[in-house]
Scaffold this active site. Structure first.
Site, mmCIF file in Angstrom:
data_model
loop_
_atom_site.group_PDB
_atom_site.id
_atom_site.type_symbol
_atom_site.label_atom_id
_atom_site.label_comp_id
_atom_site.label_asym_id
_atom_site.label_seq_id
_atom_site.Cartn_x
_atom_site.Cartn_y
_atom_site.Cartn_z
ATOM 1 N N GLY A 188 -2.215 29.728 16.143
ATOM 2 C CA GLY A 188 -1.102 29.106 15.433
ATOM 3 C C GLY A 188 -1.562 27.851 14.723
ATOM 4 N N SER A 189 -0.622 26.938 14.520
ATOM 5 C CA SER A 189 -0.927 25.754 13.716
ATOM 6 C C SER A 189 -1.730 24.733 14.526
ATOM 7 C CB SER A 189 0.379 25.121 13.238
ATOM 8 O OG SER A 189 1.152 24.751 14.368
ATOM 9 N N VAL A 192 0.580 22.532 16.823
ATOM 10 C CA VAL A 192 0.984 23.138 18.103
ATOM 11 C C VAL A 192 -0.251 23.352 18.994
ATOM 12 C CG1 VAL A 192 2.181 25.073 19.205
ATOM 13 C CG2 VAL A 192 3.033 24.176 17.051
ATOM 14 N N GLY A 193 -1.396 23.586 18.387
ATOM 15 C CA GLY A 193 -2.644 23.692 19.161
ATOM 16 C C GLY A 193 -2.884 22.438 19.990
ATOM 17 N N GLU A 210 -7.110 29.229 18.085
ATOM 18 C CA GLU A 210 -7.348 29.819 16.760
ATOM 19 C C GLU A 210 -6.335 29.174 15.822
ATOM 20 O OE1 GLU A 210 -9.756 31.868 16.005
ATOM 21 O OE2 GLU A 210 -10.454 32.473 17.986
ATOM 22 N N CYS A 244 -4.151 32.698 7.721
ATOM 23 C CA CYS A 244 -4.892 31.496 8.139
ATOM 24 C C CYS A 244 -6.173 31.320 7.349
ATOM 25 C CB CYS A 244 -5.197 31.557 9.629
ATOM 26 S SG CYS A 244 -6.177 32.994 10.086
HETATM 27 P P1 NAD Z 1 3.050 27.848 15.040
HETATM 28 O O1 NAD Z 1 1.983 26.954 15.579
HETATM 29 O O2 NAD Z 1 4.287 27.231 14.529
HETATM 30 O O3 NAD Z 1 3.525 28.893 16.173
HETATM 31 C C1 NAD Z 1 2.601 29.690 16.887
HETATM 32 C C2 NAD Z 1 3.188 30.014 18.254
HETATM 33 O O4 NAD Z 1 3.397 28.806 18.974
HETATM 34 C C3 NAD Z 1 4.538 30.733 18.211
HETATM 35 O O5 NAD Z 1 4.554 31.734 19.206
HETATM 36 C C4 NAD Z 1 5.534 29.636 18.527
HETATM 37 O O6 NAD Z 1 6.672 30.094 19.206
HETATM 38 C C5 NAD Z 1 4.714 28.727 19.436
HETATM 39 N N1 NAD Z 1 5.149 27.325 19.344
HETATM 40 C C6 NAD Z 1 5.691 26.694 18.281
HETATM 41 N N2 NAD Z 1 5.942 25.399 18.573
HETATM 42 C C7 NAD Z 1 5.572 25.235 19.860
HETATM 43 C C8 NAD Z 1 5.615 24.116 20.756
HETATM 44 N N3 NAD Z 1 6.092 22.935 20.375
HETATM 45 N N4 NAD Z 1 5.156 24.285 22.009
HETATM 46 C C9 NAD Z 1 4.666 25.485 22.399
HETATM 47 N N5 NAD Z 1 4.609 26.574 21.598
HETATM 48 C C10 NAD Z 1 5.064 26.452 20.353
HETATM 49 O O7 NAD Z 1 2.343 28.745 13.926
HETATM 50 P P2 NAD Z 1 2.971 29.887 13.014
HETATM 51 O O8 NAD Z 1 3.891 29.281 12.021
HETATM 52 O O9 NAD Z 1 3.482 31.017 13.842
HETATM 53 O O10 NAD Z 1 1.650 30.414 12.270
HETATM 54 C C11 NAD Z 1 1.086 29.738 11.198
HETATM 55 C C12 NAD Z 1 -0.106 28.905 11.610
HETATM 56 O O11 NAD Z 1 -1.003 29.681 12.404
HETATM 57 C C13 NAD Z 1 -0.922 28.469 10.407
HETATM 58 O O12 NAD Z 1 -1.352 27.139 10.612
HETATM 59 C C14 NAD Z 1 -2.106 29.421 10.411
HETATM 60 O O13 NAD Z 1 -3.254 28.913 9.769
HETATM 61 C C15 NAD Z 1 -2.312 29.609 11.869
HETATM 62 N N6 NAD Z 1 -2.991 30.877 12.141
HETATM 63 C C16 NAD Z 1 -4.271 30.846 12.607
HETATM 64 C C17 NAD Z 1 -4.945 32.035 12.828
HETATM 65 C C18 NAD Z 1 -6.362 32.066 13.320
HETATM 66 O O14 NAD Z 1 -6.812 33.125 13.732
HETATM 67 N N7 NAD Z 1 -7.094 30.975 13.289
HETATM 68 C C19 NAD Z 1 -4.304 33.250 12.589
HETATM 69 C C20 NAD Z 1 -2.988 33.227 12.122
HETATM 70 C C21 NAD Z 1 -2.339 32.036 11.906
#
Ligand code: NAD
Length: 465
Positions: A188-189, A192-193, A210, A244
């Site tokens: 994810g982002s 949030v990471g 990731e 991503c």
């Molecule tokens: P996101 O970080 O908003 O959400 C990802 C997951 O985290 C979701 O399941 C969400 O419910 C959970 N989440 C959200 N906020 C949270 C919190 N405060 N505490 C705990 N969990 C939480 O990301 P997104 O909008 O779903 O995806 C887009 C992002 O993911 C972009 O930044 C993209 O670059 C990245 N991404 C990376 C890869 C990779 O392989 N490196 C692949 C796909 C997407």
């Protein structure tokens, strides 16, 4: 079952799960493979269409195929990956043998994003399961139909004590992160990471992150600018830029700028016609919040320097933003503040290769640096003078399709790797095993250090190293 009950169930099952045989794990993965190729294919395609108008062909190509490829690689290699690997024995340790063995970590948590909701959920789930772990998957709340379908699919194939899905958004993810796991795999982002890593630090839980970032592309003076434009356009506007590893922004040598711009425009027309926002194969922005975010970046950029060379329009009702190219916007303007994750393509012209290298160096390390060039010297120079999770030369996106190539970020774009054996290792503890068969060295050189023993030690010091 509540989440707390599910976690307790999986914890109690941890040992039994790591004791499962390769044959059992392969049988389960085979069942999943058959489901994805058979009765579940249409249901998943339909769910993704309802979630953000992703068309069935693209679901098959970018979600089901890579998931099946991962299952195939696991099935073919699992036995070998799990077998003890003998390592060398140094001379003073004669009489012993040493091995490493990939041991299941235990209870694992997978948190997935929405943009490739099947692939980015099932890929880590299958790898973790194959390693002998229990898995709780928390898919994204932004693709509710797909997440519900995934839950039903997992419930059909797996027992809840081995693999289960918890639906929900931030509160549900927060509840899970408050619990102790043996590994957390988060996609994810970057923001949030950081939250995930902070929660994991409480229990010293290892994490794979990731994440995202702004992956730059350099189109060198030695490149074929037109071809580069076509390839970048395909990579940027597939999934409406919600990838991503999409090329976030591009630096084009001035000598290639015209050809590059033409290549982008021709490709967009070929893929999506004159009005991409009306084309059924051009996907939606996932939700109104992300549409508004992108639309306001677009509107802000229109008030700044730079030429909107293509697109520039948005349709709120359809949640679609036309593939947009902006040439020479401000280097720190609206388009460059954060990861775009949408169909907006800033293009910067340059005359000296040091310009883009310097700019890339001032930003956080990206997932990928893309290079379009024929000059080997320049390709090597760019690689040596940038840091990134990966480099792809003369193509964009396709590097992720090679399951034998580790995939992951560095710094703010992530830590740890996924894909193939590298991904498998992420879900295992490489356990060192040392067996003493013959008389150990301390029989000869332990205290009291007599003159004879000192001679042996001196001999080792002088001659061994
Ligand atoms: P996101 O970080 O908003 O959400 C990802 C997951 O985290 C979701 O399941 C969400 O419910 C959970 N989440 C959200 N906020 C949270 C919190 N405060 N505490 C705990 N969990 C939480 O990301 P997104 O909008 O779903 O995806 C887009 C992002 O993911 C972009 O930044 C993209 O670059 C990245 N991404 C990376 C890869 C990779 O392989 N490196 C692949 C796909 C997407």
């Amino acid at each position: 079952m509540t989440t707390a009950e599910l976690i307790a169930l999986q914890r109690a099952h941890k040992q039994a799960q790591s004791d499962t045989t390769v044959a059992y794990r392969r049988k389960k993965l085979n069942q999943l493979r058959s489901a994805l190729k058979g009765p579940w294919k249409e249901r998943l395609e339909q769910a993704l269409w309802e979630d953000f108008n992703k068309n069935a062909a693209e679901v098959d190509l970018t979600e089901l195929l890579p998931t099946l490829d991962n299952i195939k690689i696991i099935r073919q290699n699992l036995k070998r990956w799990l077998a003890p690997q003998k390592v060398k024995t140094p001379l003073p340790l004669l009489g012993s043998t040493s091995y490493t063995r990939a041991e299941a970590k235990g209870n694992t948590l997978v948190i997935a994003p929405w943009n490739y909701p099947i692939f980015l959920s099932l890929h880590p789930l299958c790898t973790s399961f194959a390693a002998g772990n229990t898995v709780i998957l928390k898919p994204s709340e932004l693709t509710p139909k797909t997440s519900e379908a995934l839950k039903a699919l997992i419930e059909e194939i797996f027992e809840p004590q081995e693999c289960a899905v918890v639906l929900g958004g931030v509160p549900e993810a927060t509840e899970l992160l408050a619990e102790r796991f043996d590994h957390i795999f988060f996609t994810g982002s970057t923001h949030v990471g950081q939250i995930v890593m902070e929660a994991a630090s409480k229990f010293l839980t290892p994490v794979t992150l990731e994440l995202g970032g702004k992956s730059p592309t350099i189109v060198d003076a030695s490149a074929n600018g037109y071809e580069a434009g076509k390839r970048v356009a395909w990579a940027k506007f597939t999934n409406a830029g919600q990838i991503c590893i999409a090329p976030d922004h591009v630096y084009v040598h001035r000598s290639q700028l015209e050809a590059f711009r033409k290549g982008v425009k021709d490709a967009v027309k070929r893929h999506y016609g004159d009005d991409p926002t009306q084309h059924p194969d051009f996907v939606q922005i996932v939700n109104p919040r992300n549409f508004d975010r992108l639309n306001s970046i677009l509107e802000d950029s229109k008030t700044e320097a730079g030429i909107v060379d293509m697109g520039g329009t948005a349709n709120a009702e359809a949640r679609k933003i036309a593939p947009t190219m902006v040439v020479d916007p401000p280097r720190n303007g609206a388009l460059m503040r954060e990861e775009l994750f949408g169909p907006l393509l800033p293009v910067f012209s340059y005359t000296d290769l040091e310009e883009p290298l310097k700019e890339i160096g001032t930003r956080e390390h990206p997932l990928v640096v893309y290079i379009y060039a024929k000059s080997r010297k320049n390709i090597n120079y760019i690689q040596r003078h940038t840091r990134a999770g990966a480099t792809a030369v003369n193509m964009s996106l396709l590097q992720i399709a090679n399951n034998f190539l580790p995939f992951g970020g560095v710094g703010h774009s992530g830590m740890g790797k996924t894909n193939g054996h590298a991904g498998f290792l992420e879900f295992t503890n490489t356990r060192s095993q040392f067996y003493q068969w013959g008389p150990p060295i301390n029989n000869f050189i332990a205290a009291p250090y007599t003159a004879a023993k000192r001679k042996i030690i001196n001999f080792l010091l002088k001659n061994l190293y």
